[in-house]
Write a protein that holds these residues in place. Sequence first.
Motif, PDB file in Angstrom:
ATOM      1  N   ARG A   1       8.194   5.084  36.624  1.00  0.00           N
ATOM      2  CA  ARG A   1       9.566   5.606  36.614  1.00  0.00           C
ATOM      3  C   ARG A   1      10.564   4.484  36.326  1.00  0.00           C
ATOM      4  NH1 ARG A   1       9.594  10.759  38.342  1.00  0.00           N
ATOM      5  NH2 ARG A   1       7.980  11.504  39.766  1.00  0.00           N
ATOM      6  N   ILE A   2      11.552   4.795  35.483  1.00  0.00           N
ATOM      7  CA  ILE A   2      12.624   3.864  35.163  1.00  0.00           C
ATOM      8  C   ILE A   2      13.958   4.609  35.255  1.00  0.00           C
ATOM      9  CG2 ILE A   2      13.673   2.438  33.359  1.00  0.00           C
ATOM     10  CD1 ILE A   2      10.845   2.045  32.205  1.00  0.00           C
ATOM     11  N   ALA A   3      14.948   3.973  35.871  1.00  0.00           N
ATOM     12  CA  ALA A   3      16.316   4.506  35.877  1.00  0.00           C
ATOM     13  C   ALA A   3      17.277   3.348  35.617  1.00  0.00           C
ATOM     14  CB  ALA A   3      16.648   5.178  37.199  1.00  0.00           C
ATOM     15  N   LEU A   4      18.188   3.539  34.670  1.00  0.00           N
ATOM     16  CA  LEU A   4      19.186   2.519  34.325  1.00  0.00           C
ATOM     17  C   LEU A   4      20.576   3.124  34.401  1.00  0.00           C
ATOM     18  CD1 LEU A   4      20.068  -0.253  33.186  1.00  0.00           C
ATOM     19  CD2 LEU A   4      19.718   0.701  30.886  1.00  0.00           C
ATOM     20  N   TYR A   5      21.445   2.458  35.177  1.00  0.00           N
ATOM     21  CA  TYR A   5      22.834   2.874  35.325  1.00  0.00           C
ATOM     22  C   TYR A   5      23.740   1.712  34.942  1.00  0.00           C
ATOM     23  CZ  TYR A   5      20.967   6.621  38.319  1.00  0.00           C
ATOM     24  OH  TYR A   5      20.269   7.694  38.818  1.00  0.00           O
ATOM     25  N   CYS A   6      24.772   1.986  34.134  1.00  0.00           N
ATOM     26  CA  CYS A   6      25.784   0.969  33.866  1.00  0.00           C
ATOM     27  C   CYS A   6      27.137   1.654  33.687  1.00  0.00           C
ATOM     28  CB  CYS A   6      25.424   0.120  32.649  1.00  0.00           C
ATOM     29  SG  CYS A   6      25.625   0.935  31.045  1.00  0.00           S
ATOM     30  N   ASN A   7      28.199   0.952  34.077  1.00  0.00           N
ATOM     31  CA  ASN A   7      29.550   1.464  33.858  1.00  0.00           C
ATOM     32  C   ASN A   7      30.016   1.216  32.437  1.00  0.00           C
ATOM     33  OD1 ASN A   7      29.591   2.186  36.545  1.00  0.00           O
ATOM     34  ND2 ASN A   7      30.765   0.388  37.203  1.00  0.00           N
ATOM     35  N   GLU A   8      29.546   0.096  31.876  1.00  0.00           N
ATOM     36  CA  GLU A   8      29.948  -0.295  30.530  1.00  0.00           C
ATOM     37  C   GLU A   8      28.778  -1.004  29.853  1.00  0.00           C
ATOM     38  OE1 GLU A   8      33.222  -3.266  28.345  1.00  0.00           O
ATOM     39  OE2 GLU A   8      33.259  -2.951  30.521  1.00  0.00           O
ATOM     40  N   SER A   9      28.596  -0.746  28.568  1.00  0.00           N
ATOM     41  CA  SER A   9      27.529  -1.413  27.826  1.00  0.00           C
ATOM     42  C   SER A   9      28.109  -2.201  26.654  1.00  0.00           C
ATOM     43  CB  SER A   9      26.505  -0.409  27.284  1.00  0.00           C
ATOM     44  OG  SER A   9      25.521  -1.081  26.515  1.00  0.00           O
ATOM     45  N   ALA A  10      27.743  -3.500  26.628  1.00  0.00           N
ATOM     46  CA  ALA A  10      28.026  -4.345  25.469  1.00  0.00           C
ATOM     47  C   ALA A  10      26.705  -4.821  24.880  1.00  0.00           C
ATOM     48  CB  ALA A  10      28.895  -5.523  25.874  1.00  0.00           C
ATOM     49  N   TYR A  11      25.654  -4.046  25.130  1.00  0.00           N
ATOM     50  CA  TYR A  11      24.337  -4.365  24.589  1.00  0.00           C
ATOM     51  C   TYR A  11      24.373  -4.223  23.061  1.00  0.00           C
ATOM     52  CZ  TYR A  11      19.223  -4.635  24.671  1.00  0.00           C
ATOM     53  OH  TYR A  11      17.923  -5.038  24.495  1.00  0.00           O
ATOM     54  N   ASN A  12      23.481  -4.934  22.390  1.00  0.00           N
ATOM     55  CA  ASN A  12      23.448  -4.948  20.923  1.00  0.00           C
ATOM     56  C   ASN A  12      23.504  -3.531  20.347  1.00  0.00           C
ATOM     57  OD1 ASN A  12      22.959  -5.317  18.209  1.00  0.00           O
ATOM     58  ND2 ASN A  12      21.109  -6.536  18.481  1.00  0.00           N
TER      59      ASN A  12
END
Length: 302
Positions: free
Chosen positions: A175-186
Motif C-alpha cells: 500500500r502507498i498513499a501520498l499527500y501534498c498541499n503543493e507540488s513542484a515535482y518535475n
Amino acid sequence: PNAVCDIGTGAKLRATELQLVAGAMRVNGYVEMQATLFNVSSSGTISGDSRSHTSTNQGSGQGTSNDWREAGSHGGVAGQWSGPTYGSTFRPVTVGSGGWSTKGGAALKIDADELILDGAIDMDGQSAWHSGGGSGGSVWATTRLLRGSGATITARGGNGQYTASTGAAGGGGGRIALYCNESAYNSNETYKVWTGLPSFSVHGGQRAHSSYSYDGGSGTVYLECGSATSALVIDNAGKDAKTTTLVDEGVTTFAFNTVGTYGNAELDFTPTSTGTSLIQVSINYTIGDGTGMLHVKNNRRV
C-alpha cells in the motif's frame, strides 16, 4: 563505499533536516520519519525490502497451505492459498506478510514540510528461492511541498520460486498513499494521467510456473497531490487477474474523484467491521487500460 544506516522497528526519527545524499537507509518493521526538510537524492535509497519481521512466514496475511507454496497477502491478495488482505487504503502503516520462507516489506511513514524525492523508496516483499513470495509493505508520505525528479516508490509483492514444475505463489502488493498541499515535482514526468508525480508500483509477485495462475494481486496507490485528487490506482502490471479488495475498517462511504484499474487488476469494496450497513461508493471518473474490472456485490451502491 556508500553508507548504510539500519533503523530498527518502532523508531521515530525527528530532525530539522534529513538528508540522504548517497547510500541507503534500511527500514525494519514500522518506522516514522519527520523533518522540516527531507531530501532523498538520486544516489539515495530508503529500503524496507524483505524487512517486515525478524523471521519468515509472519504477518496478518499469511497463506493457508501450510507448506512451501504459500505466499503473503497485504493490499493485494497472494496468488493462491491466500490469507486475508488488510491495512488502510488512505493511511497505510502495516507491514507486509511473509511466505513460507520469505518476509514481507516494511512500513514507512514520512511527514515533512518539504519533501524532495530524486531517489527510491522500496518496501517490496521478498522474492523466494524455495517458497511463495512475501507481500509488499507500506509507504505513507505527507508533505506541504513535494519537489524532485526521477523518483520511484514501490511496495511490490515478491516472486514465488521453487522448481520449474511447481506452483509456488507470488506475494500480494502493498500500500502507498501520498499527500501534498503543493507540488513542484518535475512536470515532465507522468504517472498514469497525472503530471508532476513520482513513479509508483504495487503489483503482485510472479508465480513460479506459467502453468498455474498464481501471480499475486495488485496493492493500492492513493494520491492527494498535485493534479491527482482523491485518486485510487490499482495496477497488476499484466500479471494474472486478481481482485483487490478495499478492507478499510468501519468505512461505509468511499469517495473518489478518479479510480484507475490497469494491468488485469480488479477492484472490490468489502470493508471490515461494518455489519449489515450499506456500503456506498462515489466515483467521478474511471480510467484504465481496458483490462480491469469493478465488482459490485450485494449491499453495495456505486
